[in-house]
Design an enzyme around this catalytic site. Structure first.
Site: not given
Length: 226
Positions: A94, A183-185
């Site tokens: 993301l 922001g990430s995963r």
């Protein structure tokens, strides 16, 4: 119109938006240019914490994307909870422009939740799956009692994982359960027997994009907006 705007913003964003709007008021009192900069930050907060309605397909056979973003990889790996078992891992990245609200990928029951402390390296790197701070959900599917493992992973900028799911909770496909800020995963681990329907490099939408089927794909789907 104002009600619809507020309704479509995740509650985790309220404090950021209020602070940024207050800063805008103070900024305009000092100078027009400072006020404009602060107002732009307010609009960015609204954009980041947006929570749009999604058209979710229905069916216990379906596994939908838990997050908006880009599929970085699809590969067979050892299960993160049982190294003797092979599973399929789908990794979704993301970026800061994606919707960051996370949704339940399969109808079932939350078997466990676990917070795993860690680092904050870039979520686009493979090693972030093992090194970064993350929140783990294990869901037992209604269909055939499969275990679906979901990791919300913090990134370089994202340092706040919110997970509202709890052990023993009955959950429905596409239901909202959390958010990762800035922001990430997200990694989702599926049984090898699932029928994968996406590919590496594909853009996916939380609650709408079908990642896989626990059994063969149905001939017809019904949907609902949530």
């Amino acid at each position: 119109m104002l009600f619809n705007l507020i309704h479509n913003i995740h509650k985790e964003g309220y404090i950021f938006i209020m602070i940024s709007f207050l800063a805008s008021c103070i900024g305009f009192a000092i100078s027009c240019s400072l006020g404009i900069v602060c107002l732009a930050m307010s609009l960015l907060c609204i954009f980041f914490f947006r929570d749009p309605i999604r058209v979710v397909p229905e069916g216990d056979n379906l596994i939908t994307s838990p997050a908006d973003g880009l599929i970085l990889d699809i590969k067979e790996v050892n299960s993160p909870i049982d190294s003797s078992t092979q599973v399929v891992c789908i990794s979704i990245f993301l970026n800061i422009l994606n919707v960051h609200v996370n949704r339940i990928p399969v109808s079932g029951t939350i078997k466990s939740t676990e917070y795993i402390p860690g680092r904050f390296i870039s979520a686009s790197l493979d090693k972030s799956s093992e090194l970064n701070e993350r929140q783990r959900l294990i869901i037992e599917s209604n269909l055939d009692k499969h275990l679906i493992i979901l990791d919300q992973i913090a990134g370089l900028i994202a340092r706040r994982i919110v997970c509202n799911a709890y052990q023993g909770q009955n959950v429905n496909l596409g239901e909202k359960f959390g958010i990762i800020r800035f922001g990430s995963r997200v990694n989702i681990y599926l049984p090898l027997s699932t029928h994968i329907s996406v590919f590496k490099g594909q853009t996916v939408i939380a609650g709408e994009t079908i990642l896989a089927y626990l059994k063969e794909a149905p001939k017809q789907l019904t949907v609902k907006s949530i």
